[in-house]
Structures are given as structure tokens and as C-alpha cells.
Write an enzyme that holds these catalytic residues in place. Structure first.
Site, short mmCIF file in Angstrom:
data_model
loop_
_atom_site.label_atom_id
_atom_site.label_comp_id
_atom_site.label_asym_id
_atom_site.label_seq_id
_atom_site.Cartn_x
_atom_site.Cartn_y
_atom_site.Cartn_z
N HIS A 228 14.69 0.89 -11.77
CA HIS A 228 14.27 2.29 -11.79
C HIS A 228 15.48 3.10 -12.25
O HIS A 228 16.63 2.67 -12.07
CB HIS A 228 13.78 2.72 -10.40
CG HIS A 228 12.43 2.15 -10.04
ND1 HIS A 228 11.32 2.94 -9.86
CD2 HIS A 228 12.02 0.89 -9.86
CE1 HIS A 228 10.27 2.17 -9.58
NE2 HIS A 228 10.66 0.92 -9.55
N CYS A 259 7.49 4.81 -6.28
CA CYS A 259 6.82 3.95 -5.32
C CYS A 259 6.32 4.84 -4.19
O CYS A 259 7.11 5.60 -3.61
CB CYS A 259 7.75 2.88 -4.77
SG CYS A 259 6.93 1.85 -3.52
P1 HMG Z 1 -2.63 -3.37 7.35
O1 HMG Z 1 -2.99 -1.95 7.55
O2 HMG Z 1 -1.63 -4.00 8.27
O3 HMG Z 1 -3.95 -4.25 7.24
O4 HMG Z 1 -2.10 -3.44 5.87
P2 HMG Z 1 -4.48 -5.46 8.13
O5 HMG Z 1 -3.94 -6.73 7.59
O6 HMG Z 1 -4.26 -5.14 9.57
O7 HMG Z 1 -6.06 -5.37 7.84
C1 HMG Z 1 -6.79 -4.21 8.24
C2 HMG Z 1 -8.06 -4.05 7.42
O8 HMG Z 1 -7.74 -3.88 6.05
C3 HMG Z 1 -8.98 -5.26 7.49
O9 HMG Z 1 -10.33 -4.78 7.46
C4 HMG Z 1 -8.70 -5.98 6.22
O10 HMG Z 1 -9.77 -6.77 5.75
C5 HMG Z 1 -8.44 -4.82 5.26
P3 HMG Z 1 -11.27 -4.77 8.77
O11 HMG Z 1 -11.33 -6.23 9.21
O12 HMG Z 1 -10.55 -3.90 9.77
O13 HMG Z 1 -12.56 -4.22 8.27
N1 HMG Z 1 -7.60 -5.30 4.18
C6 HMG Z 1 -7.90 -5.25 2.87
N2 HMG Z 1 -8.96 -4.73 2.22
C7 HMG Z 1 -8.96 -4.88 0.85
N3 HMG Z 1 -8.00 -5.51 0.17
C8 HMG Z 1 -6.92 -6.01 0.80
C9 HMG Z 1 -6.87 -5.88 2.21
N4 HMG Z 1 -5.95 -6.28 3.12
C10 HMG Z 1 -6.42 -5.92 4.31
N5 HMG Z 1 -5.97 -6.64 0.10
C11 HMG Z 1 -1.46 -4.54 3.84
C12 HMG Z 1 -1.41 -4.58 5.36
C13 HMG Z 1 -0.46 -5.55 3.32
C14 HMG Z 1 -2.87 -4.89 3.40
C15 HMG Z 1 -1.10 -3.10 3.37
O14 HMG Z 1 0.15 -2.78 3.90
C16 HMG Z 1 -1.07 -2.91 1.88
O15 HMG Z 1 -2.09 -2.99 1.23
N6 HMG Z 1 0.12 -2.62 1.32
C17 HMG Z 1 0.30 -2.44 -0.12
C18 HMG Z 1 1.19 -1.27 -0.42
C19 HMG Z 1 1.46 -1.16 -1.89
O16 HMG Z 1 0.66 -1.52 -2.73
N7 HMG Z 1 2.67 -0.64 -2.25
C20 HMG Z 1 3.09 -0.45 -3.60
C21 HMG Z 1 3.43 -1.73 -4.32
S1 HMG Z 1 5.08 -2.39 -4.02
C22 HMG Z 1 6.05 -1.67 -5.21
O17 HMG Z 1 5.62 -0.77 -5.85
C23 HMG Z 1 7.40 -2.22 -5.48
C24 HMG Z 1 7.48 -2.96 -6.81
O18 HMG Z 1 7.12 -2.09 -7.89
C25 HMG Z 1 8.87 -3.48 -7.07
C26 HMG Z 1 9.98 -2.47 -6.84
O19 HMG Z 1 10.07 -1.45 -7.52
O20 HMG Z 1 10.78 -2.73 -5.93
C27 HMG Z 1 6.52 -4.14 -6.84
MG MG Z 2 8.68 -0.57 -9.00
#
Ligand code: HMG
Ligand code: MG
Length: 324
Positions: A228, A259
């Protein structure tokens, strides 16, 4: 403005002058549609996203990270992944997607996705903010995802965020980064992307991490870099990584990005700025810089603000108007 700067000679391309110790070709891993759009306040309509990805592929980008299969409540900007992927069936590019867990993997595989990325953190604070897990809990969450994805024939990338600094924890010990990288390689990730999520790295730091990774058995042939540009260091860091043998570089068209879970992260390295440098060094990318720039100008109009990329602004001739 271009004309004023160059005395009338149009400079749509850099002059090519090679330098020793650099690769002949670099694969750009375009992250604009995912890393860029996940951070926009507005939700971009799915048709515009599909058009954006198609235009990027048409500009010669062979890898375009399309979207994320994360929990939709966490990143509402990308909650339309199920609508988007079928719209891209005829796009001629690799279209990796982010997947955090097995729920995300089954959603992605059901749509025929062939390439996924899990995304770990080198620091506890970001693991908690981004994944609601500790570092080790998130690695445990990824292990079966990587195994199952590979069994399904998918290629797996592992991101490591906060490799060079963390907004909550400050400096990040290099050994801590190496441990997470090693864990992802041992799990079976085909490629690692080293993220400078908040853009604080400098070239010596990059070289130190790359050589310690080499000593731990993770060579440059398995690595990508993801910078970045917060402090204007992204191109200098990229050049250092290229000199070390890295040939995969992440970038975001027009410099979109940041992010949502790291507020101090500004835009990614702009793909146009990267392409200008690589082509100037005689390094092949397959990218048509004019078409790419036109795409970023088009996207900027959708988002209602100009691209922060210096190259886009210079080529689009808007630098003078913006700076007056
Ligand atoms: P959580 O809130 O702890 O979820 O999130 P959970 O595991 O306790 O599950 C709760 C409910 O969510 C459940 O449903 C799951 O089925 C549902 P329920 O049984 O209660 O009906 N659920 C989902 N539904 C759809 N799709 C899924 C999913 N997972 C759970 N995949 C979790 C934990 C990891 C899911 C959450 O924290 C998350 O989605 N995080 C993603 C955040 C994100 O995308 N951040 C940006 C990307 S990282 C980045 O940008 C950095 C990068 O560019 C590199 C850099 O620059 O360093 C890559
Ligand atoms: Mg990134």
C-alpha cells in the site's frame, strides 16, 4: 499537462532502459475489484463490477481478484459475489476470490471458482479485527479450507497482512511474520502474498523479510508482494522485491483501496504506476497501459472522485486541473 511537461512530445509510454538483476516478466495480480471496492463507502452495482473486471482483463491483466466469499455482514460492499461470478464466465483471466472459512469455500466452489485466497495476519490485533480470531485460531480455520480447496483442484494463495507494521501494535517482529508464512506454506498454499497493509515498509525492511523467509525455506518463487502506498514507498519496495527475485506483484487499478478493518490503510500501489515502472525497465507485463488508464478513469467517474494514481493523472492529462 502532459504536453506542457514534455515540451509538446506526447509521452504515453516510458522510455525503455533496462537495469541489471531484474526479471524479464512480472505477473501483476490485480486486486482493484476486491481490495479496492471492499473499501468504498458506496456499494458499486454488480453490473459495473462485472464491466470493471472485464475491462481489466481486456487491458491484459491475466489475474484479477474478483471478490470475496466472506460473511456478508463484514464486507457488505462484496455481498453480491453470488451474482457477480456467473457474469464473468467468458472473462479471459484467472479470477481468484477471498475465502476465510469452509462456508466461504463451499460458496465459491459451487460457482466453479478455480483459485482462492485465505488471508492471515502476522499480528493478533488485526487477526481479531479482520477475522474475529486469534492468529492461531485463524490458521486452524484455514487449514481444512486449504486442504479441501486443493482436493477440489483449486489453486490457493495465502495472504499475510501487517507484515511490516500494525496500526495497533506498531513495529512487527520479522520472526513473527516468518512463523505465519511458514504455517501457510506447510498447510499447502501455492503462493504467499506479503501484505504491507498500512503502507509503512521501506526497501531494507522488505529485503530483510525476504531473506529471512528464504532462510526458512520460503523462496522468492513462491512469493508475491502487496504494497500500500500510504508513505509513497510502494514502488521503491517493489523494486527491492524484484531485485530479490520476486516476480508476482499485487496492485490495484487507479490505486483504489485500503482495508475496512485497518483504518490507516490508504490505497494499494496503483497498477498504472507499477506498469509505468516495469515497462520503463523493459519488464514484460502483457498490460496495455492506455486501456488500463481509460478503465481507471471510467471507474473514477463511477465513484465520483479522481484516481490518486500519479500515472493515471498524468496520462489522463488531469494533473494540472486537480492541482490548480
Ligand atoms: P464471525 O462473525 O466470527 O462468524 O466471522 P462465525 O464464524 O461466528 O459465523 C457466524 C455466522 O456467519 C454463521 O451463520 C455462519 O454460517 C456465517 P449462522 O449459523 O449464525 O446462521 N458465516 C458466513 N456466511 C457466509 N459466508 C461466509 C461465512 N462465514 C460465516 N464465509 C469471519 C468470522 C471470518 C467469517 C468474518 O470475520 C469475516 O468474514 N471476515 C472477513 C473480513 C474481510 O473480508 N476483510 C477484508 C479482507 S483482508 C484484506 O483486505 C487484507 C489483504 O488485502 C492483504 C493486505 O493488504 O494486508 C488481503
Ligand atoms: Mg490490501
Amino acid at each position: 499537462m502532459t504536453e506542457r511537461l514534455t515540451g509538446g512530445a506526447p509521452l504515453g509510454l516510458p522510455m525503455e532502459v533496462t537495469a541489471p538483476g531484474l526479471p524479464a516478466r512480472v505477473r501483476i495480480h490485480e486486486v482493484g475489484p476486491r481490495d479496492g471496492l471492499q473499501n468504498e463507502k458506496m456499494v458499486v452495482p454488480v453490473e459495473v463490477k462485472a464491466d470493471f473486471i472485464r475491462r481489466l482483463a481486456d487491458a491484459g491483466l491475466s489475474t484479477v481478484e474478483a471478490t470475496s466469499f466472506v460473511r456478508p455482514e463484514w464486507v457488505p460492499q462484496l455481498a453480491d459475489a453470488e451474482q457477480l461470478m456467473p457474469m464473468l464466465e467468458d472473462v479471459d483471466a484467472r479470477l481468484p476470490v477471498l475465502v476465510p472459512n469452509q462456508r466461504g469455500l463451499s460458496r465459491a466452489l459451487a460457482l466453479g471458482v478455480r483459485e482462492i485466497a485465505v488471508f492471515a495476519s502476522a499480528t493478533e490485533s488485526f487477526a481479531k479485527a479482520n477475522l474475529n480470531r486469534t492468529v492461531d485460531e485463524s490458521l486452524a480455520m484455514f487449514a481444512p479450507v486449504v486442504t479441501d480447496a486443493k482436493e477440489a483442484g483449486a489453486r490457493v494463495r495465502g495472504y499475510v497482512s501487517m507484515c511490516f507494521g500494525d496500526p495497533w501494535e506498531g513495529p512487527v517482529p520479522v520472526a513473527q511474520v516468518v512463523r505465519v508464512c511458514r504455517a501457510l506454506v506447510d498447510m499447502g498454499c501455492d503462493e504467499l502474498s506479503l501484505g504491507d497493509t498500512i503502507g509503512v515498509a521501506t526497501p531494507g525492511h522488505v529485503l530483510e523479510l525476504l531473506s529471512l523467509l528464504g532462510e526458512s525455506g520460503v523462496g522468492a518463487d513462491r512469493l508475491a508482494v502487496h504494497f500500500h502506498d500510504t508513505y509513497g514507498q510502494a514502488l521503491a519496495n517493489t523494486l527491492a522485491a524484484l531485485q530479490h527475485g520476486v516476480t508476482v506483484v499485487d496492485a490495484s487499478a487507479g490505486g483504489l483501496g485500503g482495508c475496512p478493518y485497518a483504518k490507516s490503510a490508504t490505497g494499494n500501489l496503483a497498477t498504472e504506476d507499477l506498469v509505468w515502472m516495469l515497462h520503463g525497465l523493459g519488464i514484460e507485463t502483457g498490460v496495455d497501459l492506455g486501456r488500463l488508464t481509460a478503465t481507471s478513469v471510467w471507474m473514477a467517474a463511477h465513484l465520483g472522485r479522481p484516481s490518486p494514481s500519479r500515472t493515471v493523472r498524468a496520462l489522463a492529462g488531469t494533473t494540472s486541473q486537480q492541482e490548480q
